[in-house]
Design a protein around this motif. Structure first.
Motif, PDB file in Angstrom:
ATOM      1  N   PHE A  19      25.058   2.365  15.528  1.00  0.00           N
ATOM      2  CA  PHE A  19      26.033   3.398  15.891  1.00  0.00           C
ATOM      3  C   PHE A  19      26.889   2.885  17.050  1.00  0.00           C
ATOM      4  N   PRO A  20      27.834   1.999  16.789  1.00  0.00           N
ATOM      5  CA  PRO A  20      28.662   1.437  17.861  1.00  0.00           C
ATOM      6  C   PRO A  20      29.325   2.534  18.688  1.00  0.00           C
ATOM      7  N   LYS A  21      29.342   2.344  19.974  1.00  0.00           N
ATOM      8  CA  LYS A  21      29.898   3.356  20.865  1.00  0.00           C
ATOM      9  C   LYS A  21      31.393   3.505  20.644  1.00  0.00           C
ATOM     10  N   HIS A  40      32.836  13.774  15.170  1.00  0.00           N
ATOM     11  CA  HIS A  40      31.465  13.373  14.859  1.00  0.00           C
ATOM     12  C   HIS A  40      30.578  13.063  16.065  1.00  0.00           C
ATOM     13  N   GLU A  41      31.099  13.191  17.279  1.00  0.00           N
ATOM     14  CA  GLU A  41      30.292  12.804  18.437  1.00  0.00           C
ATOM     15  C   GLU A  41      28.979  13.591  18.505  1.00  0.00           C
ATOM     16  N   LYS A  42      29.049  14.891  18.336  1.00  0.00           N
ATOM     17  CA  LYS A  42      27.849  15.734  18.454  1.00  0.00           C
ATOM     18  C   LYS A  42      26.804  15.347  17.403  1.00  0.00           C
ATOM     19  N   ASN A  43      27.260  15.170  16.148  1.00  0.00           N
ATOM     20  CA  ASN A  43      26.329  14.813  15.077  1.00  0.00           C
ATOM     21  C   ASN A  43      25.729  13.426  15.298  1.00  0.00           C
ATOM     22  N   ASP A  44      26.557  12.475  15.758  1.00  0.00           N
ATOM     23  CA  ASP A  44      26.057  11.119  15.986  1.00  0.00           C
ATOM     24  C   ASP A  44      24.950  11.117  17.037  1.00  0.00           C
ATOM     25  N   LYS A  45      25.134  11.889  18.096  1.00  0.00           N
ATOM     26  CA  LYS A  45      24.112  11.944  19.145  1.00  0.00           C
ATOM     27  C   LYS A  45      22.820  12.553  18.609  1.00  0.00           C
ATOM     28  N   ILE A  47      21.794  12.411  15.477  1.00  0.00           N
ATOM     29  CA  ILE A  47      21.176  11.408  14.602  1.00  0.00           C
ATOM     30  C   ILE A  47      20.428  10.373  15.423  1.00  0.00           C
ATOM     31  N   GLU A  48      21.045   9.895  16.493  1.00  0.00           N
ATOM     32  CA  GLU A  48      20.397   8.893  17.336  1.00  0.00           C
ATOM     33  C   GLU A  48      19.103   9.435  17.941  1.00  0.00           C
ATOM     34  N   THR A  49      19.135  10.679  18.392  1.00  0.00           N
ATOM     35  CA  THR A  49      17.943  11.293  18.982  1.00  0.00           C
ATOM     36  C   THR A  49      16.813  11.373  17.973  1.00  0.00           C
ATOM     37  N   ILE A  50      17.131  11.788  16.752  1.00  0.00           N
ATOM     38  CA  ILE A  50      16.107  11.923  15.711  1.00  0.00           C
ATOM     39  C   ILE A  50      15.588  10.555  15.290  1.00  0.00           C
ATOM     40  N   SER A  59      22.851   5.559   7.993  1.00  0.00           N
ATOM     41  CA  SER A  59      23.887   4.860   8.745  1.00  0.00           C
ATOM     42  C   SER A  59      25.238   5.496   8.418  1.00  0.00           C
ATOM     43  N   ARG A  60      26.246   5.167   9.197  1.00  0.00           N
ATOM     44  CA  ARG A  60      27.558   5.789   9.004  1.00  0.00           C
ATOM     45  C   ARG A  60      28.140   5.524   7.628  1.00  0.00           C
ATOM     46  N   ASP A  61      27.801   4.351   7.037  1.00  0.00           N
ATOM     47  CA  ASP A  61      28.391   4.042   5.738  1.00  0.00           C
ATOM     48  C   ASP A  61      27.843   4.913   4.620  1.00  0.00           C
TER      49      ASP A  61
END
Length: 308
Positions: A19-21, A40-45, A47-50, A59-61
């Motif tokens: 998940f590149p910043k 997508h910032e909220k969802n990405d964070k 996903i990373e937490t989980i 992954s994003r793809d």
């Protein structure tokens, strides 16, 4: 290896790499044109937490953009039109090759391409699996539908590079009550599984209700063959099991598209593949098998059925 596989065994650095910043005011990676912080910032964070909790995450793809989703939906219009036309024409006495011809007529007539044709050597444009065939039945002028038969017609379409995929069961003539019950229960399994498709749940949530309902009715669920991601390719990650448990398998995230398509047998779950053609899968005990298939999009609120 796809980055979505095995993340539960990777460290923080691996997850950050996947998940590149992105700057909060930069355009979002999904192509929406909105700022990342508004998209997508909220969802990405989340996903990373989980992922850091030890779960497998996409992954994003694997998350489809709005533009991609629209393309997939247009492909699905053709896919469902094919199955609608089969429903109108199917009858006792027709061959499965005639079903293949229907698929070709509708698909090419609407500007699409049949995805199964020549896929890894598959020789026809649709899969037609009759009675004890679990899946991948090859249309033939030698297979004539008889009174009492059940058949799964599994249709997949490409339009402008986007893939759709779904299947339906059809009953021919006077089907035995116990066989009709199998077909009905498998549809119920899919519907119960569909109700479990929710963002931030897990594919195992869906799988558990599917296999519990099947087993409660005395049936067995095929383990070796499952569903899959689909949309930009015919078969994408994740592989979708119907024998896992709640809280297991990949996290469901808005933008994921996959199939719910349990293959459920009246008798044993054991299967075998025809050695001559390498495609057609049968129940080991010769008892009937049934399958329905939905193509499903995970949304922010729940799900949307893309093709059925």
């Amino acid at each position: 290896m796809n980055d979505s596989i095995g993340w539960q065994k990777r460290g923080t650095a691996d997850i950050r790499k996947a998940f590149p910043k992105i700057g909060r005011n930069d355009p979002c990676w999904c192509g929406s044109g909105r700022k990342y912080k508004q998209c997508h910032e909220k969802n990405d964070k989340k996903i990373e937490t989980i992922a850091l909790q030890g779960h497998t995450v996409p992954s994003r793809d694997l998350l489809k953009t709005p533009e991609q989703i629209e393309g997939i939906k247009k492909s699905a219009v053709i896919n469902m039109a094919c199955l609608d036309e089969v429903a109108r024409q199917i009858h006792v006495g027709m061959t499965t090759l005639e079903i293949d011809e229907i698929i070709n007529d509708v698909t090419y007539g609407m500007g699409g391409i049949p995805a199964p044709l020549n896929y890894e050597g598959f020789p026809k444009s649709v899969c037609t699996s009759v009675n004890d065939q679990v899946c991948h039945g090859i249309p033939s002028d030698k297979v004539v539908l008889k009174d009492g038969d059940i058949i799964n017609v599994d249709c997949s379409t490409i339009l402008d590079g986007y893939f759709s995929d779904s299947s339906r069961m059809f009953l021919l003539g006077d089907v035995k009550p116990e066989v009709k019950k199998l077909v009905d229960v498998v549809k119920e399994c899919c519907d119960l599984g569909l109700a479990e498709v929710k963002p931030w749940g897990f594919l195992g949530d869906m799988a558990q209700v599917v296999h519990e309902h099947a087993e409660k009715n005395g049936y067995s669920v095929v383990r070796e063959i499952g569903g899959h991601g689909v949309g930009l390719e015919f078969h994408e990650e994740p592989w979708v099991s119907y024998c896992s448990n709640r809280g297991e398998d990949m996290l469901m995230v808005p933008g994921m598209i996959f199939t719910i398509e349990p293959m459920i047998n009246m008798g044993t779950a054991q299967i075998y593949t025809d050695k001559e053609n390498g495609w057609e899968v049968y129940t080991m005990d010769g008892m009937p098998s049934a399958q329905w298939e939905y193509q499903v999009l995970v949304t922010e609120e729940g799900y949307e059925v893309i093709s059925y």
